[in-house]
Design a protein around this motif. Structure first.
Motif, PDB file in Angstrom:
ATOM      1  N   UNK A 178      48.412  23.126  43.504  1.00 56.29           N
ATOM      2  CA  UNK A 178      49.850  23.304  43.749  1.00 56.29           C
ATOM      3  C   UNK A 178      50.103  23.473  45.241  1.00 56.29           C
ATOM      4  N   UNK A 179      51.315  23.143  45.637  1.00 58.52           N
ATOM      5  CA  UNK A 179      51.787  23.415  46.994  1.00 58.52           C
ATOM      6  C   UNK A 179      53.186  24.008  46.888  1.00 58.52           C
ATOM      7  N   UNK A 180      53.705  24.415  48.028  1.00 57.64           N
ATOM      8  CA  UNK A 180      54.974  25.141  48.026  1.00 57.64           C
ATOM      9  C   UNK A 180      55.915  24.521  49.055  1.00 57.64           C
ATOM     10  N   UNK A 181      57.145  24.234  48.623  1.00 57.26           N
ATOM     11  CA  UNK A 181      58.173  23.820  49.569  1.00 57.26           C
ATOM     12  C   UNK A 181      59.414  24.681  49.340  1.00 57.26           C
ATOM     13  N   UNK A 182      60.538  24.270  49.904  1.00 57.33           N
ATOM     14  CA  UNK A 182      61.738  25.098  49.830  1.00 57.33           C
ATOM     15  C   UNK A 182      62.227  25.302  48.403  1.00 57.33           C
ATOM     16  N   UNK A 183      61.881  24.388  47.514  1.00 62.00           N
ATOM     17  CA  UNK A 183      62.309  24.497  46.128  1.00 62.00           C
ATOM     18  C   UNK A 183      61.405  25.408  45.302  1.00 62.00           C
ATOM     19  N   UNK A 184      60.234  25.742  45.817  1.00 59.35           N
ATOM     20  CA  UNK A 184      59.293  26.575  45.080  1.00 59.35           C
ATOM     21  C   UNK A 184      57.940  25.900  44.942  1.00 59.35           C
ATOM     22  N   UNK A 185      57.169  26.318  43.947  1.00 65.86           N
ATOM     23  CA  UNK A 185      55.838  25.748  43.722  1.00 65.86           C
ATOM     24  C   UNK A 185      55.963  24.415  42.985  1.00 65.86           C
ATOM     25  N   UNK A 186      55.140  23.444  43.374  1.00 66.52           N
ATOM     26  CA  UNK A 186      55.124  22.181  42.645  1.00 66.52           C
ATOM     27  C   UNK A 186      53.681  21.703  42.500  1.00 66.52           C
ATOM     28  N   UNK A 187      53.425  20.987  41.416  1.00 64.49           N
ATOM     29  CA  UNK A 187      52.090  20.461  41.150  1.00 64.49           C
ATOM     30  C   UNK A 187      51.845  19.231  42.007  1.00 64.49           C
TER      31      UNK A 187
ATOM     32  N   UNK B 285      41.092  21.727  48.406  1.00 62.96           N
ATOM     33  CA  UNK B 285      42.299  22.394  47.931  1.00 62.96           C
ATOM     34  C   UNK B 285      41.970  23.607  47.063  1.00 62.96           C
ATOM     35  N   UNK B 286      42.839  24.590  47.081  1.00 61.21           N
ATOM     36  CA  UNK B 286      42.712  25.744  46.191  1.00 61.21           C
ATOM     37  C   UNK B 286      43.409  25.389  44.886  1.00 61.21           C
ATOM     38  N   UNK B 287      42.681  25.488  43.775  1.00 66.75           N
ATOM     39  CA  UNK B 287      43.258  25.071  42.491  1.00 66.75           C
ATOM     40  C   UNK B 287      42.915  26.073  41.398  1.00 66.75           C
ATOM     41  N   UNK B 288      43.670  26.011  40.326  1.00 64.50           N
ATOM     42  CA  UNK B 288      43.417  26.864  39.171  1.00 64.50           C
ATOM     43  C   UNK B 288      42.795  26.010  38.064  1.00 64.50           C
ATOM     44  N   UNK B 289      41.973  26.646  37.247  1.00 67.61           N
ATOM     45  CA  UNK B 289      41.238  25.876  36.255  1.00 67.61           C
ATOM     46  C   UNK B 289      40.008  25.245  36.876  1.00 67.61           C
ATOM     47  N   UNK B 290      39.546  24.173  36.272  1.00 68.91           N
ATOM     48  CA  UNK B 290      38.300  23.536  36.729  1.00 68.91           C
ATOM     49  C   UNK B 290      38.496  22.121  37.252  1.00 68.91           C
ATOM     50  N   UNK B 291      39.742  21.647  37.257  1.00 64.98           N
ATOM     51  CA  UNK B 291      40.006  20.285  37.698  1.00 64.98           C
ATOM     52  C   UNK B 291      41.059  20.298  38.803  1.00 64.98           C
ATOM     53  N   UNK B 292      40.678  19.987  40.050  1.00 71.16           N
ATOM     54  CA  UNK B 292      41.654  20.027  41.142  1.00 71.16           C
ATOM     55  C   UNK B 292      42.793  19.028  40.963  1.00 71.16           C
ATOM     56  N   UNK B 293      42.560  17.936  40.241  1.00 71.16           N
ATOM     57  CA  UNK B 293      43.592  16.918  40.092  1.00 71.16           C
ATOM     58  C   UNK B 293      44.769  17.390  39.249  1.00 71.16           C
TER      59      UNK B 293
ATOM     60  N   UNK C 245      49.638  31.396  43.727  1.00 72.18           N
ATOM     61  CA  UNK C 245      48.437  31.649  44.528  1.00 72.18           C
ATOM     62  C   UNK C 245      47.918  30.334  45.114  1.00 72.18           C
ATOM     63  N   UNK C 246      47.786  29.316  44.267  1.00 63.09           N
ATOM     64  CA  UNK C 246      47.331  28.010  44.717  1.00 63.09           C
ATOM     65  C   UNK C 246      48.307  27.422  45.729  1.00 63.09           C
ATOM     66  N   UNK C 247      49.601  27.496  45.413  1.00 63.13           N
ATOM     67  CA  UNK C 247      50.616  26.880  46.263  1.00 63.13           C
ATOM     68  C   UNK C 247      50.658  27.512  47.654  1.00 63.13           C
ATOM     69  N   UNK C 248      50.631  28.834  47.704  1.00 67.22           N
ATOM     70  CA  UNK C 248      50.672  29.519  49.007  1.00 67.22           C
ATOM     71  C   UNK C 248      49.406  29.230  49.818  1.00 67.22           C
ATOM     72  N   UNK C 249      48.261  29.274  49.153  1.00 66.81           N
ATOM     73  CA  UNK C 249      46.996  29.038  49.860  1.00 66.81           C
ATOM     74  C   UNK C 249      46.932  27.629  50.422  1.00 66.81           C
ATOM     75  N   UNK C 250      47.554  26.671  49.739  1.00 66.10           N
ATOM     76  CA  UNK C 250      47.519  25.275  50.189  1.00 66.10           C
ATOM     77  C   UNK C 250      48.653  24.931  51.145  1.00 66.10           C
ATOM     78  N   UNK C 251      49.522  25.908  51.440  1.00 68.31           N
ATOM     79  CA  UNK C 251      50.631  25.630  52.346  1.00 68.31           C
ATOM     80  C   UNK C 251      50.510  26.542  53.569  1.00 68.31           C
ATOM     81  N   UNK C 252      51.335  27.567  53.656  1.00 61.18           N
ATOM     82  CA  UNK C 252      51.304  28.433  54.833  1.00 61.18           C
ATOM     83  C   UNK C 252      51.021  29.892  54.481  1.00 61.18           C
ATOM     84  N   UNK C 253      50.493  30.133  53.266  1.00 61.49           N
ATOM     85  CA  UNK C 253      50.246  31.509  52.866  1.00 61.49           C
ATOM     86  C   UNK C 253      51.543  32.195  52.481  1.00 61.49           C
TER      87      UNK C 253
END
Length: 584
Positions: free
Chosen positions: A102-111, A90-98, A12-20
């Motif tokens: 997450x974002x998403x590239x061809x390999x999948x989701x990454x922190x 950024x869209x993040x999970x939990x309470x700390x964005x750092x 969810x975080x990765x898609x929202x921070x990339x291209x959906x």
């Protein structure tokens, strides 16, 4: 499925921070439908979590974004994740964005790294990044001739403008180069003021990553790297204004179109092509993240122009293609260029670029977004939409079957032929078709064995099948897709067969230990310059992931050397085992 998988929220975080994107629950990794039980309870659990600000930073969805889909094997749940607008990120999970972004590239989701998150936080601010006040810096840190030349440009473009009566400090304040902040009672030079008019040594002090580079290659001589180059070398002020007035002349110098400069080198009698080139140059300067990696790189080739800048897109790719919408990272810089007629009104730049290229029936500009590091590339090819030489090659390849392809299919095949591959995003840039229609078109060509598919989802790319008389098995020939366009002359079929043997463990095992993969890459690069795409074909890995996970680190650790060390992001960049290793 017992409940919502924990990995869903990272996606969810990765898609929202990339291209959906779209998440499908009830579908296995192999694509088979397993279905869901107690789907109403599952939906409630999803909505409870996505609306919990302690678990997810923001809910981007409405009721229509979560839908049941009935299938013969069970019920699926489709969750559409839109791309977050810049002010939501950024869209993040939990309470700390750092630690929860997450974002998403061809390999999948990454922190995301701390640096990536901090840049996203900076982009989300309503205050333009170039309006920041630089404490302890004064007008003495500016290049005085640059400011005076700017005043002359303004006078030529707007002779009666009231700001011309201001002194230097007053003019700087009007255009955003000097600012006062009432809440903090601070005043001073802004980042925009320094970027536009500053001295090189001061720019490097404030922005250590700052770099601007113009490269011109108009010769066919492979020994001659550049026929002209302008970079930071201490012989000129090194600010954006001086870079602009020098580079815009070089870009337009050899265009076989009517073009004139007036007495102060201001545009006069421009064609739409000159406007497009000017817009592309200014676009790179005003949208750049000057704390990002790689700096501004402008290249002029005999058949194309390239404009590359650090930073990510601040709007979605679809919004970019539609035009008339702009989110500028450096609004003060944008205003400065607009005041002298170097930039059009906000939102019209992309339209101007495409209009200029369409007027000559050239191929549509190529737009690529890269991550790790974040960069945007605009490539403006000066070649026909469907070049005759490409048609000749395709007719020879497909024979009588070529006449069975429709116009859209031919356009896709031509793109794969002259640009190495074609994907959904590129076809949408060329045709303005809907993404679903483009996917259907490309899949039809795959079913006709006219294209070979590589990758999945948004990162799927399509290549022409490799044509060869070699005796390799069909399964191995798939791994030679790239070679026809990337240094084929340097690697014989026998050498390629040897490389395939070295890479066999990587192709057979998708979960190699990193050390094992590094050893395979070193063996492959022992006696050959290999491009990223050649290596990805040999080891059967995504090329972007291979670069981010292995190649970049191996270069930084002196395990590999670059063929073109002064341009790490060059499209045909190649790698070889470092000479120091071969000697040891």
């Amino acid at each position: 499925m017992a409940g919502i998988p924990k990995s869903l929220w990272e996606t969810y975080s990765a898609m929202a921070n990339t291209q959906g994107g779209i998440i499908l629950l009830g579908v296995e990794n192999d694509g088979s439908v397993s279905g869901l039980k107690d789907i109403d309870s599952l939906k409630k659990s999803f909505w409870d979590t996505v609306n919990n600000r302690g678990k997810v930073s923001i809910n981007l969805l409405n009721n229509n974004d979560v839908q049941k889909i009935e299938h013969a094997n069970g019920i699926m749940l489709a969750i559409r994740i839109p791309r977050a607008i810049r002010y939501q990120g950024p869209i993040f999970i939990g309470q700390n964005p750092l630690i929860g972004t997450y974002r998403r590239n061809a390999e999948g989701d990454y922190q995301c790294t701390d640096q990536e998150v901090r840049r996203m936080l900076a982009d989300s601010s309503e205050e333009s990044s170039d309006s920041h006040i630089l404490e302890f810096f004064t007008i003495e840190d500016l290049d005085y001739p640059s400011l005076q030349q700017y005043r002359q440009r303004l006078a030529s473009h707007k002779p009666t403008h009231p700001w011309l009566s201001e002194d230097d400090m007053g003019l700087l304040s009007k255009i955003g180069g000097w600012r006062s902040c009432r809440s903090s009672n601070k005043q001073g030079l802004t980042v925009a003021g320094l970027l536009m008019f500053g001295k090189e040594e001061i720019l490097r002090e404030v922005l250590p990553q700052y770099n601007i580079d113009y490269r011109e290659k108009l010769s066919d001589n492979p020994e001659l790297r550049w026929t002209d180059r302008l970079t930071l070398d201490g012989t000129w002020a090194g600010n954006l204004f001086q870079f602009y007035i020098r580079v815009i002349q070089k870009l337009a110098a050899d265009l076989k179109l009517p073009f004139q400069l007036d007495s102060v080198l201001f545009r006069k009698g421009e064609t739409v092509v000159h406007v497009a080139i000017r817009e592309a140059l200014v676009n790179a300067l005003i949208h750049a993240d000057y704390r990002g990696q790689g700096g501004i790189v402008i290249e002029k080739h005999r058949d194309s122009f390239e404009f590359s800048n650090p930073g990510s897109l601040l709007i979605s790719f679809d919004q970019l293609l539609l035009g008339n919408l702009s989110e500028c990272r450096n609004k003060s810089l944008q205003n400065m260029f607009t005041m002298i007629g170097a930039a059009e009104k906000a939102g019209s730049g992309v339209d101007k670029i495409r209009m200029g290229w369409n007027s000559q029936h050239w191929r549509s500009p190529i737009i690529r977004e890269q991550m790790k590091p974040d960069r945007i590339l605009w490539k403006l090819p000066m070649m026909s939409l469907i070049p005759n030489e490409s048609l000749v090659r395709l007719k020879k390849r497909f024979g009588k079957d070529f006449s069975k392809f429709n116009q859209m299919e031919i356009q896709a095949l031509v793109t794969a032929d002259i640009e190495e591959y074609v994907d959904n995003a590129r076809m949408r840039q060329i045709t303005n078709c809907h993404a679903a229609d483009v996917t259907q078109l490309l899949q039809v060509l795959v079913s006709k064995n006219a294209l070979i598919q590589k990758g999945r989802g948004r990162w799927t790319s399509y290549y022409l099948p490799f044509k060869s008389d070699s005796v390799h098995k069909p399964s191995d020939s798939v791994h030679k897709i790239m070679i026809h366009s990337l240094h084929k002359g340097e690697i014989s079929d026998i050498q390629w067969n040897d490389l395939l043997s070295i890479a066999f463990p990587a192709r057979q095992n998708k979960r190699l230990y990193p050390v094992e993969m590094e050893q395979i890459i070193l063996k492959l690069c022992r006696n050959n310059w290999l491009t990223r795409k050649q290596l990805s074909a040999l080891v059967d890995r995504n090329s972007d992931g291979l670069r981010s996970r292995y190649l970049t680190q191996m270069v930084s650790h002196s395990l590999l050397q670059l063929r073109y060390p002064d341009k790490p992001n060059r499209v045909d960049q190649a790698y070889k085992e470092a000479s120091e290793l071969r000697k040891s």
